[in-house]
Design an enzyme around this catalytic site. Sequence first.
Site, PDB file in Angstrom:
ATOM      1  N   GLN A   1      17.176 -18.743  -2.390  1.00 55.01           N
ATOM      2  CA  GLN A   1      15.951 -19.161  -3.077  1.00 55.01           C
ATOM      3  C   GLN A   1      15.719 -20.668  -2.960  1.00 55.01           C
ATOM      4  O   GLN A   1      16.614 -21.417  -2.592  1.00 55.01           O
ATOM      5  CB  GLN A   1      16.033 -18.736  -4.552  1.00 55.01           C
ATOM      6  CG  GLN A   1      17.331 -19.141  -5.239  1.00 55.01           C
ATOM      7  CD  GLN A   1      17.747 -18.209  -6.369  1.00 55.01           C
ATOM      8  OE1 GLN A   1      16.975 -17.381  -6.821  1.00 55.01           O
ATOM      9  NE2 GLN A   1      18.973 -18.364  -6.844  1.00 55.01           N
TER      10      GLN A   1
ATOM     11  N   TYR B   1      17.114 -18.887 -25.481  1.00 56.16           N
ATOM     12  CA  TYR B   1      17.452 -17.791 -24.577  1.00 56.16           C
ATOM     13  C   TYR B   1      18.966 -17.558 -24.504  1.00 56.16           C
ATOM     14  O   TYR B   1      19.450 -16.443 -24.692  1.00 56.16           O
ATOM     15  CB  TYR B   1      16.884 -18.115 -23.187  1.00 56.16           C
ATOM     16  CG  TYR B   1      17.231 -17.111 -22.130  1.00 56.16           C
ATOM     17  CD1 TYR B   1      16.534 -15.908 -22.025  1.00 56.16           C
ATOM     18  CD2 TYR B   1      18.257 -17.357 -21.216  1.00 56.16           C
ATOM     19  CE1 TYR B   1      16.856 -14.987 -21.038  1.00 56.16           C
ATOM     20  CE2 TYR B   1      18.574 -16.436 -20.231  1.00 56.16           C
ATOM     21  CZ  TYR B   1      17.872 -15.262 -20.141  1.00 56.16           C
ATOM     22  OH  TYR B   1      18.189 -14.341 -19.175  1.00 56.16           O
ATOM     23  N   GLN B   2      19.723 -18.604 -24.232  1.00 54.94           N
ATOM     24  CA  GLN B   2      21.167 -18.455 -24.005  1.00 54.94           C
ATOM     25  C   GLN B   2      21.890 -17.975 -25.265  1.00 54.94           C
ATOM     26  O   GLN B   2      22.797 -17.155 -25.180  1.00 54.94           O
ATOM     27  CB  GLN B   2      21.800 -19.775 -23.559  1.00 54.94           C
ATOM     28  CG  GLN B   2      20.893 -20.646 -22.728  1.00 54.94           C
ATOM     29  CD  GLN B   2      21.244 -20.659 -21.266  1.00 54.94           C
ATOM     30  OE1 GLN B   2      21.644 -19.637 -20.710  1.00 54.94           O
ATOM     31  NE2 GLN B   2      21.092 -21.797 -20.659  1.00 54.94           N
TER      32      GLN B   2
ATOM     33  N   ASP C   1      23.986 -21.306 -14.278  1.00 51.55           N
ATOM     34  CA  ASP C   1      23.889 -22.604 -14.939  1.00 51.55           C
ATOM     35  C   ASP C   1      25.039 -22.837 -15.908  1.00 51.55           C
ATOM     36  O   ASP C   1      25.342 -23.967 -16.249  1.00 51.55           O
ATOM     37  CB  ASP C   1      22.542 -22.703 -15.672  1.00 51.55           C
ATOM     38  CG  ASP C   1      22.330 -21.491 -16.552  1.00 51.55           C
ATOM     39  OD1 ASP C   1      22.783 -21.519 -17.710  1.00 51.55           O
ATOM     40  OD2 ASP C   1      21.736 -20.494 -16.090  1.00 51.55           O
TER      41      ASP C   1
ATOM     42  N   GLU D   1      27.798 -14.897 -10.102  1.00 52.32           N
ATOM     43  CA  GLU D   1      26.490 -15.519  -9.800  1.00 52.32           C
ATOM     44  C   GLU D   1      26.310 -15.513  -8.287  1.00 52.32           C
ATOM     45  O   GLU D   1      27.236 -15.822  -7.548  1.00 52.32           O
ATOM     46  CB  GLU D   1      26.464 -16.945 -10.354  1.00 52.32           C
ATOM     47  CG  GLU D   1      25.449 -17.893  -9.727  1.00 52.32           C
ATOM     48  CD  GLU D   1      23.983 -17.526  -9.971  1.00 52.32           C
ATOM     49  OE1 GLU D   1      23.620 -17.258 -11.121  1.00 52.32           O
ATOM     50  OE2 GLU D   1      23.215 -17.516  -8.975  1.00 52.32           O
TER      51      GLU D   1
ATOM     52  N   GLY E   1      25.825  -9.539  -7.939  1.00 54.15           N
ATOM     53  CA  GLY E   1      26.272  -8.823  -9.123  1.00 54.15           C
ATOM     54  C   GLY E   1      26.318  -7.313  -8.938  1.00 54.15           C
ATOM     55  O   GLY E   1      27.131  -6.631  -9.573  1.00 54.15           O
TER      56      GLY E   1
ATOM     57  N   ASP F   1      22.272 -11.976 -17.217  1.00 53.74           N
ATOM     58  CA  ASP F   1      21.361 -13.123 -17.326  1.00 53.74           C
ATOM     59  C   ASP F   1      20.710 -13.297 -15.964  1.00 53.74           C
ATOM     60  O   ASP F   1      21.128 -14.106 -15.156  1.00 53.74           O
ATOM     61  CB  ASP F   1      22.169 -14.368 -17.708  1.00 53.74           C
ATOM     62  CG  ASP F   1      21.309 -15.614 -17.725  1.00 53.74           C
ATOM     63  OD1 ASP F   1      20.066 -15.492 -17.743  1.00 53.74           O
ATOM     64  OD2 ASP F   1      21.882 -16.713 -17.715  1.00 53.74           O
ATOM     65  N   SER F   2      19.691 -12.493 -15.711  1.00 53.23           N
ATOM     66  CA  SER F   2      19.157 -12.439 -14.352  1.00 53.23           C
ATOM     67  C   SER F   2      17.755 -13.006 -14.283  1.00 53.23           C
ATOM     68  O   SER F   2      17.012 -13.025 -15.262  1.00 53.23           O
ATOM     69  CB  SER F   2      19.177 -10.999 -13.847  1.00 53.23           C
ATOM     70  OG  SER F   2      17.921 -10.406 -13.977  1.00 53.23           O
ATOM     71  N   SER F   3      17.404 -13.461 -13.082  1.00 57.07           N
ATOM     72  CA  SER F   3      16.036 -13.919 -12.845  1.00 57.07           C
ATOM     73  C   SER F   3      15.107 -12.706 -12.772  1.00 57.07           C
ATOM     74  O   SER F   3      15.531 -11.563 -12.942  1.00 57.07           O
ATOM     75  CB  SER F   3      15.983 -14.791 -11.595  1.00 57.07           C
ATOM     76  OG  SER F   3      16.982 -14.456 -10.665  1.00 57.07           O
TER      77      SER F   3
HETATM   78  N1  AAT Z   1      20.409 -18.880 -17.812  1.00 60.39           N
HETATM   79  C1  AAT Z   1      19.240 -19.244 -17.118  1.00 60.39           C
HETATM   80  C2  AAT Z   1      18.319 -18.168 -16.939  1.00 60.39           C
HETATM   81  C3  AAT Z   1      18.184 -17.384 -15.866  1.00 60.39           C
HETATM   82  S1  AAT Z   1      19.150 -17.683 -14.532  1.00 60.39           S
HETATM   83  C4  AAT Z   1      19.235 -16.247 -13.558  1.00 60.39           C
HETATM   84  C5  AAT Z   1      20.351 -16.379 -12.510  1.00 60.39           C
HETATM   85  O1  AAT Z   1      20.527 -15.086 -11.886  1.00 60.39           O
HETATM   86  C6  AAT Z   1      20.070 -17.350 -11.350  1.00 60.39           C
HETATM   87  O2  AAT Z   1      21.074 -18.331 -11.328  1.00 60.39           O
HETATM   88  C7  AAT Z   1      20.113 -16.469 -10.089  1.00 60.39           C
HETATM   89  O3  AAT Z   1      20.645 -17.125  -8.953  1.00 60.39           O
HETATM   90  C8  AAT Z   1      21.003 -15.320 -10.563  1.00 60.39           C
HETATM   91  N2  AAT Z   1      20.887 -14.066  -9.798  1.00 60.39           N
HETATM   92  C9  AAT Z   1      19.767 -13.508  -9.280  1.00 60.39           C
HETATM   93  N3  AAT Z   1      20.056 -12.363  -8.635  1.00 60.39           N
HETATM   94  C10 AAT Z   1      21.400 -12.160  -8.750  1.00 60.39           C
HETATM   95  C11 AAT Z   1      22.289 -11.150  -8.294  1.00 60.39           C
HETATM   96  N4  AAT Z   1      21.848 -10.116  -7.579  1.00 60.39           N
HETATM   97  N5  AAT Z   1      23.604 -11.275  -8.605  1.00 60.39           N
HETATM   98  C12 AAT Z   1      24.060 -12.331  -9.322  1.00 60.39           C
HETATM   99  N6  AAT Z   1      23.265 -13.318  -9.769  1.00 60.39           N
HETATM  100  C13 AAT Z   1      21.938 -13.245  -9.499  1.00 60.39           C
HETATM  101  C14 AAT Z   1      17.157 -16.298 -15.973  1.00 60.39           C
HETATM  102  C15 AAT Z   1      15.771 -16.818 -16.229  1.00 60.39           C
HETATM  103  C16 AAT Z   1      14.725 -15.767 -16.500  1.00 60.39           C
HETATM  104  C17 AAT Z   1      13.346 -16.242 -16.131  1.00 60.39           C
HETATM  105  C18 AAT Z   1      12.264 -15.453 -16.782  1.00 60.39           C
HETATM  106  N7  AAT Z   1      10.951 -15.694 -16.207  1.00 60.39           N
END
Ligand code: AAT
Length: 292
Positions: free
Chosen positions: A34, A64-65, A89, A109, A141, A159-161
């Site tokens: 990304q 959030y955390q 993070d 991560e 993951g 904690d995923s994007s």
């Molecule tokens: N704590 C901060 C909030 C986040 S971070 C989400 C994290 O998930 C990112 O660092 C990303 O690199 C990781 N990630 C994404 N896909 C995977 C995967 N398949 N396996 C492991 N890690 C992954 C979330 C913010 C939410 C935003 C809402 N709009």
Amino acid sequence: VIPGWFSEISPMWPGEAHSLKIEKILFQGKSDYQDVMVFQSSTYGKVLVLDGVIQITQRDECAYQEMITHLPLCSIPNPKKVLVIGGGDGGVLREVARHTSVEQIDICEIDSMVIDVSKQFFPEIAVGFEDPRVNLTVGDGVAFLKAVPEATYDAVIVDSSDPIGPAQELFEKPFFESVAKALRPGGVVCTQAESIWLHMHIIEDIVANCRQVFKGSVNYAWTTVPTYPSGVIGFMLCSTEGPAVDFKHPINPIDSDENLSKSNQPLRYYNTEIHYAAFCLPSFAKKVIDSK
Ligand code: AAT
């Protein structure tokens, strides 16, 4: 696009874009997964952005955390083994580390650039990595969970994007099935589950899948996060078959002043009252979630 401002534009929230004024761009890079950017905003501190989407600001990351961590961990007695998926993070690690019963904190991560950038620009968040109970794996993951022996963890925190990009599979049924297998009976999972204002269709699918996969309780909770799209974000909380878990009535309270962990920061957002409140849903969301 307004010059000097960051606007969060995405097909996941068409027709709207929250904007923050940029003081200075501090980092821009492209990882294997990304686009990664950090900027200094004028009112929310430093901001971490992945593929144009805000992941963290210094001012509101606590909401959030703390919620994604303490909603599950305060709902079960004596959590010992915890897995974090995503969360590079370090903020969720920082929060898990407040729980003195926890003996092992694994994290998987996908993107090492997120970890490096966090250590450089967000030391008060990346401090989570300094806890000696933490074991870091850099990888996907989905693959990580497939390899976990059955009944390993007391809690899994996802904690995923958002589900566009590397996190897509983290919202799908096969992934939830491997989470359920990795949990001990009566173990709990808490996953990032998007916004009731924007994503009821996504939430509907997650709830339907989770009700099939998790034979204990299945609940949706939410919190405010001003810099996330629509200003709120939710969590899916589920437990596996076994000792009953009542997420709405936490039995493992955390003491803000005693449980400081390495960060030495007291809790800023979570408390027992807000834990209860997080499960109260507006009628339009309640109707859909209860019907699944
Ligand atoms: N704590 C901060 C909030 C986040 S971070 C989400 C994290 O998930 C990112 O660092 C990303 O690199 C990781 N990630 C994404 N896909 C995977 C995967 N398949 N396996 C492991 N890690 C992954 C979330 C913010 C939410 C935003 C809402 N709009």
